[in-house]
Design an enzyme around this catalytic site. Sequence first.
Site, PDB file in Angstrom:
ATOM      1  CB  SER A  96      -6.987  -0.344   1.337  1.00 39.11           C
ATOM      2  OG  SER A  96      -7.451  -0.958   0.170  1.00 39.11           O
TER       3      SER A  96
ATOM      4  NE  ARG B 109      -4.056   1.860   0.892  1.00 37.69           N
ATOM      5  CZ  ARG B 109      -5.039   2.201   0.076  1.00 37.69           C
ATOM      6  NH1 ARG B 109      -5.023   1.840  -1.202  1.00 37.69           N
ATOM      7  NH2 ARG B 109      -6.065   2.880   0.521  1.00 37.69           N
TER       8      ARG B 109
ATOM      9  N   GLY C 131     -13.702   0.430  -5.025  1.00 38.61           N
ATOM     10  CA  GLY C 131     -13.733   1.297  -3.844  1.00 38.61           C
ATOM     11  C   GLY C 131     -14.435   0.606  -2.691  1.00 38.61           C
TER      12      GLY C 131
ATOM     13  CG  ASP D 276      -8.442   5.209  -0.391  1.00 38.47           C
ATOM     14  OD1 ASP D 276      -9.531   5.678  -0.762  1.00 38.47           O
ATOM     15  OD2 ASP D 276      -7.921   4.216  -0.935  1.00 38.47           O
TER      16      ASP D 276
ATOM     17  CG  ASN E 153      -8.187   6.121  -4.680  1.00 40.39           C
ATOM     18  OD1 ASN E 153      -9.081   5.283  -4.634  1.00 40.39           O
ATOM     19  ND2 ASN E 153      -8.207   7.201  -3.949  1.00 40.39           N
TER      20      ASN E 153
ATOM     21  CB  THR F  54      -9.104  -0.762  -7.726  1.00 36.25           C
ATOM     22  OG1 THR F  54      -9.034   0.403  -6.939  1.00 36.25           O
ATOM     23  CG2 THR F  54      -8.586  -1.958  -6.983  1.00 36.25           C
TER      24      THR F  54
HETATM   25  O1  DON Z   1      -7.927   1.102  -1.478  1.00 36.68           O
HETATM   26  C1  DON Z   1      -9.103   1.356  -1.708  1.00 36.68           C
HETATM   27  O2  DON Z   1     -10.012   0.909  -1.052  1.00 36.68           O
HETATM   28  C2  DON Z   1      -9.437   2.250  -2.889  1.00 36.68           C
HETATM   29  N1  DON Z   1      -8.314   3.086  -3.201  1.00 36.68           N
HETATM   30  C3  DON Z   1      -9.820   1.382  -4.057  1.00 36.68           C
HETATM   31  C4  DON Z   1     -10.215   2.194  -5.270  1.00 36.68           C
HETATM   32  C5  DON Z   1     -10.951   1.427  -6.281  1.00 36.68           C
HETATM   33  O3  DON Z   1     -11.292   0.289  -6.098  1.00 36.68           O
HETATM   34  C6  DON Z   1     -11.328   2.168  -7.510  1.00 36.68           C
HETATM   35  N2  DON Z   1     -11.839   1.273  -8.509  1.00 36.68           N
HETATM   36  N3  DON Z   1     -12.884   1.158  -8.950  1.00 36.68           N
END
Ligand code: DON
Length: 581
Positions: A463, A117, A485, A434, A412, A392
Amino acid sequence: MTKHVVNSQPQAVLSPEIKSKMRQLPVFFIALSLMLWSCGPEQAPILRFDHAAVVSAHPLASEVGASILKAGGNAVDAAVGVHFALAVVFPQAGNIGGGGFLVTRDEHGAAHSIDFREKAPAAAFREMYLDEFGEVIPDLSWKGHLAVGVPGSVAGMWAAHDSLGSLPWADLLQPAIDLAALGFALTAKEAEALNEKIDRFRTYNTRPALWWEKDVWQAGDSIHLPDLARTLSYIRDLGPAGFYQGPVADSMIAEMQRGQGIMTHEDLLAYDAQWREPLRGSYRDCEVISMGPPSSGGVALLQLLELVEPFPLSSYGFHSAEAVHLMVEAERRVYADRAKHLGDPDFWPVPVAGLLQPAYLQERMKSFSENAATPSDSIFAGNPLVLESTETTHYSIIDAQGRAVSVTTTLNGGYGSGVLVGGAGFFLNNEMDDFSAKPGVPNAYGLLGAEANAIEPGKRMLSSMTPTIVTRHDSLLMVVGTPGGSTIITSVFQNIINIVDFNMGMNVSVSAPRFHHQWRPDQIDYEKDAFDPKVIQVLENMGHKLSIRGPIGRVDAILVLPGGSLSPGADPRGDDWSSGY
Ligand code: DON
């Protein structure tokens, strides 16, 4: 510092036996790429591979992984190849300028996880996104140079390969370098994603680059990335030192200085990927292995599964009002806990064991009513015992020996901060969003946070990424994960339930419509066609608010069938693709 001469041209660095097997790759990629834009990359469902499989967000990356597996590489080798290939062909989320989490289990049951991360730069501070009145400045943690966390992907891939890889590192990087140097064609979905971001690219960048040369991208446009090929060549030849030091690091810091970012050479040198104990829990006759903090994914997933386990989900029926109500009620309680208790365990004593204690979870469900929604305003985080001091993308891989690798990685937002490192050809993340910029103010995914996830120098932002491996009776059952997300956790939750309770095949499971509740806002988000109108009526009568939305996640997963063959599920919501042999 020593000067290294790095050749950006595709190079014959492969060892002889792998070389012969992988020699045809560049020609194959060009042919596949042409085929993809001429007929669209939709893949007819593949039912099984006999030995090994890869499912990822892009056909070319899946093919790189499969070619490594066929050449005798293990699942970790394939993960390295897929990761760097995604950084080229899927720049909205595939990355070297971002971070993620890897969970792996070998054929004997030993499981490990790597936290790569991003971290807050040393100059970051708690109020860095607030104005003089203490209000959050819109977009500051989301767009441009200040949104960037110190990237972890190169360190993470190196750590995985160093301990668990079997083929030479350089051989695994070469396919990505070939793709960047020789070129590939855009798919329609990528062209569309790029077109949405061209204005942002122009606003936040100070150097010309291919991605904003045109006003409109189209499927089939040809992409050549010589700067990125050169950057990857440094990483191929020097490992992490080719990224965290030397010319690539210099380019990153020069980019930061041009755009008033705060990341420094010292931040890059201080970055470390961490091996962490994966979380292990049970659900019915299965074991679930997932990622612990600083992801909230594993804790939340295990909590959700424990909360619904006492109920006969399969007899309720898939997407019946009873099943949806139960799952949503579990979700609102779990996300309330997430907002208060989860953060980077190196900075905050996350009460993981307390949050997963059966007695604690039974207490959390005491307010559950089978007939009525519990308003989120009456749900607060619980008080678990402190039992210890302490766009992601996801890819799933299983090799012929039975090692499984589950990786979720991200910048992100799509293309991260939108900042491309001038001269080095890659996008930097906007992961700083985040963190909780201010208690009670939601981030881009509507998630709330507090002290546990406040900004501190060197801290990792919380995350939701949930790379997961499930076993049954000590045998590998599935590898699963997704972007999305805040919806990542609930998408993985639903896919485990689809397989374990509703006995679906993997293709059906990843394609099935999904829904999501995250405590606040107090609503069930659902995809078109997720629910029968009668189910919606029953849920509304119980007091639930429902809100239709676009696609939720892109789940890429593999199911091990009885007998041992592998059934991949590539989510049809994207260009996702399975490959294997
Ligand atoms: O770490 C996390 O939870 C977010 N930064 C994830 C972002 C994400 O999944 C965007 N995609 N659709």
